[in-house]
Enzyme design. Sequence first.
Site, PDB file in Angstrom:
ATOM      1  N   TYR A  98      36.030 -12.120 -14.053  1.00 52.09           N
ATOM      2  CA  TYR A  98      35.106 -13.269 -14.123  1.00 52.09           C
ATOM      3  C   TYR A  98      35.137 -13.998 -12.784  1.00 52.09           C
ATOM      4  O   TYR A  98      36.206 -14.213 -12.203  1.00 52.09           O
ATOM      5  CB  TYR A  98      35.545 -14.225 -15.226  1.00 52.09           C
ATOM      6  CG  TYR A  98      34.759 -15.524 -15.258  1.00 52.09           C
ATOM      7  CD1 TYR A  98      33.673 -15.676 -16.113  1.00 52.09           C
ATOM      8  CD2 TYR A  98      35.105 -16.593 -14.438  1.00 52.09           C
ATOM      9  CE1 TYR A  98      32.947 -16.863 -16.136  1.00 52.09           C
ATOM     10  CE2 TYR A  98      34.388 -17.775 -14.447  1.00 52.09           C
ATOM     11  CZ  TYR A  98      33.314 -17.903 -15.296  1.00 52.09           C
ATOM     12  OH  TYR A  98      32.594 -19.074 -15.312  1.00 52.09           O
ATOM     13  N   GLU A 134      27.152 -17.595 -12.104  1.00 49.74           N
ATOM     14  CA  GLU A 134      28.236 -17.152 -12.975  1.00 49.74           C
ATOM     15  C   GLU A 134      28.125 -15.657 -13.244  1.00 49.74           C
ATOM     16  O   GLU A 134      27.095 -15.183 -13.719  1.00 49.74           O
ATOM     17  CB  GLU A 134      28.200 -17.924 -14.292  1.00 49.74           C
ATOM     18  CG  GLU A 134      29.368 -17.640 -15.205  1.00 49.74           C
ATOM     19  CD  GLU A 134      29.328 -18.499 -16.464  1.00 49.74           C
ATOM     20  OE1 GLU A 134      30.392 -18.972 -16.873  1.00 49.74           O
ATOM     21  OE2 GLU A 134      28.235 -18.684 -17.027  1.00 49.74           O
TER      22      GLU A 134
END
Length: 446
Positions: A148, A238
């Site tokens: 991530y 993101e």
Amino acid sequence: MNTLLKSTVKLGARSAGLLKGTPRMGAARLLNVHEYVSMDIMRDFGIPVPKSGMADSVEGANALYKSVIGEGEDCVIKSMVLTGGRGLGHFSNGFQGGVHLCNKKGDVERFASKMLGQQLITKQTGAEGLPCSKIMLAERMYMRREMYISIMLDRGAGGPIFIASPAGGTSIEDVAEATPELIFKQPIDINVGVTDAQSTFLATSLGFEEGSKGHTECKDVVEKLYGLFRKHDCTLLEVNPLAETPDNRVVVCDAKINFDDNAEFRQKDVFEFRDRSQEDWREVEAAKYDLNYIGLTGNIGCMVNGAGLAMSTMDIIKLKGGDPANFLDVGGGATEDQVQKAFELLNADKQVKTIMVNIFGGIMRCDVIAMGIINAAQAIGMKKPIIVRLKGTNVEEAIKLIEGCDFKFIVTDDLEDAAKKAVNIAEIMNQAEAVDLGVEFTVANN
């Protein structure tokens, strides 16, 4: 206050809550684009992404599969709807899931036919859902590891900040709660950009061994992601997951990008991809007239000048047992046309049963608001009860105008009384509708 916060704090980063001790940003004006747009933008920056493309018809999906993915190859089909939880959602025709793996002949056509033209309902959309008019096909990626990484604007850091974790592919909030030691943060000096030491730290934090092929590729991805973030005036970028493939490639498999609305004048190419069908129609119309409007779930329409007063008005409605239908700030310099448009929006909203106007006349004169209210009520044939509370500049002239017009408003100079009246009237309307009765109100003479 909770109602307002839940509805107006639209910080897209699921990582926002990770910045413990940092004030969260308030309501943000931003552009959210579909995933296929994000992938195309990243591709333009040389960021490695899967082969993918968008189609808006079943025929287009079949053609896309053959030309981009390749006949006989596995792929993933995703509904292009701007909401979270697509994979667990369901469509208005009963079809389950907005994300599917296509690994059999005919899957692309079968899934596309069940998605396109339907409403996708998820936990975030409400019961009505959002329309699915496009799908994206992406090549199937085999991932050795999922990570991530995101970039967001952080008030505490005074600029952009990277948040990275070697535990990707799942809810980053859950990772932060269960294993906070796997969350790494790297603030960036916006005047300097990403340094070699910072990209090295992030690549190492994501689990790549320094000096390896994957470490070098990850550093390159980090630097290009930041270049995209700066170049396109992003408020959020993101990536979840960022994947390492079995052959040690680093690939962005899924991404969400938000853009600052204030930068539209220099990001025209990006803003052309705005999908108005995914936005609240009330907010779309309000934006055309520079009205600050956020749709909520209640039945008391609010028209107020000033964000602080609007929040207080909503709070007191909740305190009296009611539920606001919107946040609507007409601002300090609203014209009669803007006031009329605000009333048109409230009148057209079926969930609004009564309207509460709360104006403090400072820069905005009460008589200007009064004329806008009167003209709007007469022009659109307003049927809904309107409670008016005015204070400040030219309030006496405003009251005279309201009392002398044909439309009968419910006027009070006390905020608590205004809220109580709005809540009671909305409740009467609800009870009448429950038994299929129409209601008309007559203002009693004092």
